[in-house]
Design a protein around this motif. Structure first.
Motif, PDB file in Angstrom:
ATOM      1  N   VAL A  72     -20.142 112.933  93.613  1.00  0.00           N
ATOM      2  CA  VAL A  72     -21.397 112.307  94.056  1.00  0.00           C
ATOM      3  C   VAL A  72     -21.184 110.825  94.344  1.00  0.00           C
ATOM      4  O   VAL A  72     -20.285 110.192  93.783  1.00  0.00           O
ATOM      5  CB  VAL A  72     -22.532 112.449  93.005  1.00  0.00           C
ATOM      6  N   ARG A  98     -29.616 114.049  98.192  1.00  0.00           N
ATOM      7  CA  ARG A  98     -30.611 114.320  97.156  1.00  0.00           C
ATOM      8  C   ARG A  98     -31.380 113.043  96.823  1.00  0.00           C
ATOM      9  O   ARG A  98     -30.797 111.959  96.757  1.00  0.00           O
ATOM     10  CB  ARG A  98     -29.935 114.864  95.889  1.00  0.00           C
ATOM     11  N   ARG A 140     -34.644 112.217  94.132  1.00  0.00           N
ATOM     12  CA  ARG A 140     -35.626 112.756  93.188  1.00  0.00           C
ATOM     13  C   ARG A 140     -35.572 114.291  93.237  1.00  0.00           C
ATOM     14  O   ARG A 140     -34.519 114.849  92.970  1.00  0.00           O
ATOM     15  CB  ARG A 140     -37.013 112.179  93.459  1.00  0.00           C
ATOM     16  N   SER A 141     -36.688 114.944  93.599  1.00  0.00           N
ATOM     17  CA  SER A 141     -36.643 116.409  93.631  1.00  0.00           C
ATOM     18  C   SER A 141     -36.307 116.964  95.018  1.00  0.00           C
ATOM     19  O   SER A 141     -36.309 118.175  95.214  1.00  0.00           O
ATOM     20  CB  SER A 141     -37.981 116.991  93.161  1.00  0.00           C
ATOM     21  N   ARG A 188     -33.958 117.884  98.202  1.00  0.00           N
ATOM     22  CA  ARG A 188     -32.576 118.190  98.555  1.00  0.00           C
ATOM     23  C   ARG A 188     -32.516 118.568 100.024  1.00  0.00           C
ATOM     24  O   ARG A 188     -33.313 119.396 100.470  1.00  0.00           O
ATOM     25  CB  ARG A 188     -32.076 119.397  97.746  1.00  0.00           C
ATOM     26  N   PHE A 241     -24.717 105.224  88.409  1.00  0.00           N
ATOM     27  CA  PHE A 241     -24.345 106.621  88.222  1.00  0.00           C
ATOM     28  C   PHE A 241     -25.597 107.466  88.394  1.00  0.00           C
ATOM     29  O   PHE A 241     -26.697 106.932  88.592  1.00  0.00           O
ATOM     30  CB  PHE A 241     -23.678 106.846  86.854  1.00  0.00           C
ATOM     31  N   VAL A 242     -25.410 108.771  88.368  1.00  0.00           N
ATOM     32  CA  VAL A 242     -26.499 109.678  88.683  1.00  0.00           C
ATOM     33  C   VAL A 242     -26.901 110.460  87.443  1.00  0.00           C
ATOM     34  O   VAL A 242     -26.041 110.975  86.717  1.00  0.00           O
ATOM     35  CB  VAL A 242     -26.074 110.655  89.805  1.00  0.00           C
ATOM     36  N   GLU A 258     -28.859 113.774  86.455  1.00  0.00           N
ATOM     37  CA  GLU A 258     -29.311 115.018  87.085  1.00  0.00           C
ATOM     38  C   GLU A 258     -30.042 115.853  86.042  1.00  0.00           C
ATOM     39  O   GLU A 258     -29.480 116.183  85.001  1.00  0.00           O
ATOM     40  CB  GLU A 258     -28.105 115.796  87.613  1.00  0.00           C
ATOM     41  N   ARG A 259     -31.308 116.170  86.302  1.00  0.00           N
ATOM     42  CA  ARG A 259     -32.072 116.997  85.379  1.00  0.00           C
ATOM     43  C   ARG A 259     -31.877 118.459  85.771  1.00  0.00           C
ATOM     44  O   ARG A 259     -31.520 118.764  86.913  1.00  0.00           O
ATOM     45  CB  ARG A 259     -33.546 116.592  85.470  1.00  0.00           C
ATOM     46  N   ASP A 314     -33.767 120.773  86.529  1.00  0.00           N
ATOM     47  CA  ASP A 314     -34.590 121.353  87.599  1.00  0.00           C
ATOM     48  C   ASP A 314     -34.177 120.834  88.976  1.00  0.00           C
ATOM     49  O   ASP A 314     -34.853 121.105  89.962  1.00  0.00           O
ATOM     50  CB  ASP A 314     -36.073 121.039  87.355  1.00  0.00           C
ATOM     51  N   GLY A 315     -33.076 120.065  89.031  1.00  0.00           N
ATOM     52  CA  GLY A 315     -32.579 119.598  90.315  1.00  0.00           C
ATOM     53  C   GLY A 315     -33.014 118.184  90.682  1.00  0.00           C
ATOM     54  O   GLY A 315     -32.560 117.628  91.672  1.00  0.00           O
ATOM     55  N   TRP A 316     -33.878 117.591  89.873  1.00  0.00           N
ATOM     56  CA  TRP A 316     -34.305 116.208  90.118  1.00  0.00           C
ATOM     57  C   TRP A 316     -33.140 115.274  89.787  1.00  0.00           C
ATOM     58  O   TRP A 316     -32.406 115.515  88.818  1.00  0.00           O
ATOM     59  CB  TRP A 316     -35.503 115.936  89.205  1.00  0.00           C
ATOM     60  N   VAL A 317     -32.967 114.248  90.581  1.00  0.00           N
ATOM     61  CA  VAL A 317     -31.916 113.261  90.307  1.00  0.00           C
ATOM     62  C   VAL A 317     -32.487 111.850  90.301  1.00  0.00           C
ATOM     63  O   VAL A 317     -33.502 111.583  90.946  1.00  0.00           O
ATOM     64  CB  VAL A 317     -30.756 113.320  91.336  1.00  0.00           C
ATOM     65  N   VAL A 327     -30.985 107.547  90.005  1.00  0.00           N
ATOM     66  CA  VAL A 327     -29.826 106.656  90.015  1.00  0.00           C
ATOM     67  C   VAL A 327     -30.042 105.590  88.951  1.00  0.00           C
ATOM     68  O   VAL A 327     -31.110 104.993  88.888  1.00  0.00           O
ATOM     69  CB  VAL A 327     -29.653 106.022  91.406  1.00  0.00           C
ATOM     70  N   ASP A 358     -43.267 114.472  89.892  1.00  0.00           N
ATOM     71  CA  ASP A 358     -42.082 115.251  89.493  1.00  0.00           C
ATOM     72  C   ASP A 358     -42.004 115.386  87.974  1.00  0.00           C
ATOM     73  O   ASP A 358     -41.658 116.429  87.439  1.00  0.00           O
ATOM     74  CB  ASP A 358     -40.797 114.578  89.989  1.00  0.00           C
ATOM     75  N   ARG A 374     -23.617 112.128  86.102  1.00  0.00           N
ATOM     76  CA  ARG A 374     -22.570 112.344  87.102  1.00  0.00           C
ATOM     77  C   ARG A 374     -22.126 111.007  87.676  1.00  0.00           C
ATOM     78  O   ARG A 374     -22.946 110.121  87.922  1.00  0.00           O
ATOM     79  CB  ARG A 374     -23.071 113.259  88.219  1.00  0.00           C
ATOM     80  N   ARG A 395     -18.492 114.712  85.469  1.00  0.00           N
ATOM     81  CA  ARG A 395     -19.765 115.268  85.028  1.00  0.00           C
ATOM     82  C   ARG A 395     -19.754 115.362  83.518  1.00  0.00           C
ATOM     83  O   ARG A 395     -18.779 115.864  82.947  1.00  0.00           O
ATOM     84  CB  ARG A 395     -19.933 116.692  85.578  1.00  0.00           C
TER      85      ARG A 395
END
Lengths: 221, 221
Positions: free
Chosen positions: A12, A172, A174-175, A177, B3-4, B6-7, B9-12, B14, B149, B172, B177
């Motif tokens: 990433v 990506r 937030r939510s 993609r 860095f990232v 990542e939850r 449920d796909g939410w990210v 920074v 979100d 990440r 990871r």
């Protein structure tokens, strides 16, 4: 504001949104140079939020901005791009052209994707352009890097019989993609070979020594 | 450097690395306040890169910094934390204590994870502490937010019979990871209930109105 670029091997990176909105004085020198080669009616491929389309409109060009992202096209329109449509550059309709210039800025030459797809797309663009159409754009040279993660990805590509710079990624935020994209970063010799297979030739190279370089292509004789 | 996060449920999101290295003058007011309640031998739970441990050492405390990340502990040692070990806070050995203070800064009270685990961990800490041990830490209140979100994630938790603030995420960075972590963001009433179930009581609250608040717990009667 930032967003995340995720490559299909799990790598990433964090990107600044601001550069997608940057005015020409903030562009890399290679892009500032090749944008001056635009002529007449321009197809802006992968227009994003209109960075290049708005500048070309300001300079008096008619521009059709296309992007597969509905969100991007919505932002293009809100920012003043007069013609902006959600579609892939490969789905051009004859009625839109013929185009004098095809613009692939900000690594969008990567949309050529690989030798086969690239030659096919370039032939399509040639058919949608005027007899003396030009193609201007910029792309990162994947070999100008010594990052171990990138080198490992190149090696993984080669083992699969792909070009080193072929890259599958998604964005990506937030939510949100995006879909996965196939791009190909390429060196000038690689680009020259694809251009030739697609009926174009490299007329001019703008290279400021940074990771990305710019080119002006013209229809081959 | 970023860095990232990542939850699951796909939410990210920074995050800036700098804040993990920040000196006390850059900490939130609530943390600056509760850190002054540290006494004697301190166990710094989820020590990260030693932000809190180094400050406590500077103030003359003996500190044992623990973190499940070997990379973090390596950085702690390089930065001068004298005792730093790769392990979970729940795996305390009697020989290390008894501790006068347990420190859970920067959302690390979230390591309590849920009511059951939290009460269990707090009872363990009580056993590893002196009779008048204290626990200091900070945590985000998940209800002080109106981000759609986040609210959707809370609702998803509730449907599964979990506390709203229970959060599974990983970190990440480039090709790195972390493992997935279970954290629980909690309001002061939620924290108070877990503390009580684990044999502790809330002695002091430091709340500067921001998303995170601080607490000082002491062993209950």
């Amino acid at each position: 504001m930032t967003f995340v670029v995720e490559r299909d091997d799990g790598w990433v990176a964090v990107e600044e949104m601001a550069k997608y909105f940057a005015p020409p004085r903030r562009w890399i020198e290679a892009e500032r140079e090749i944008v001056r080669s635009a002529r007449g009616l321009v197809l802006d491929a992968g227009a994003g939020v209109g960075r290049v389309a708005l500048h070309l409109q300001d300079r008096g060009h008619d521009v059709l901005a296309v992007d597969t992202s509905p969100g991007s096209i919505d932002v293009c329109r809100k920012r003043g791009v007069r013609r902006a449509e959600v579609r892939a550059v490969s789905s051009g309709r004859a009625a839109d052209g013929p185009f004098d210039t095809f613009a692939f800025f900000g690594n969008n030459l990567g949309l050529l994707r690989d030798e086969r797809h690239g030659a096919w797309l370039l032939r399509r663009l040639r058919a949608a352009g005027t007899p003396d159409a030009r193609l201007i754009g910029s792309i990162r040279d994947p070999y100008r890097i010594d990052d171990p993660d990138a080198l490992a990805y190149h090696e993984r590509n080669r083992r699969r019989g792909r070009m080193a710079g072929q890259t599958r990624f998604r964005l990506r935020y937030r939510s949100h993609r995006s879909t996965w994209f196939d791009y190909c970063l390429m060196s000038l010799p690689e680009l020259t070979a694809i251009a030739s297979a697609g009926g174009w030739r490299v007329d001019h190279v703008a290279d400021d020594g940074g990771p990305r370089y710019g080119v002006v292509l013209s229809v081959a004789g």
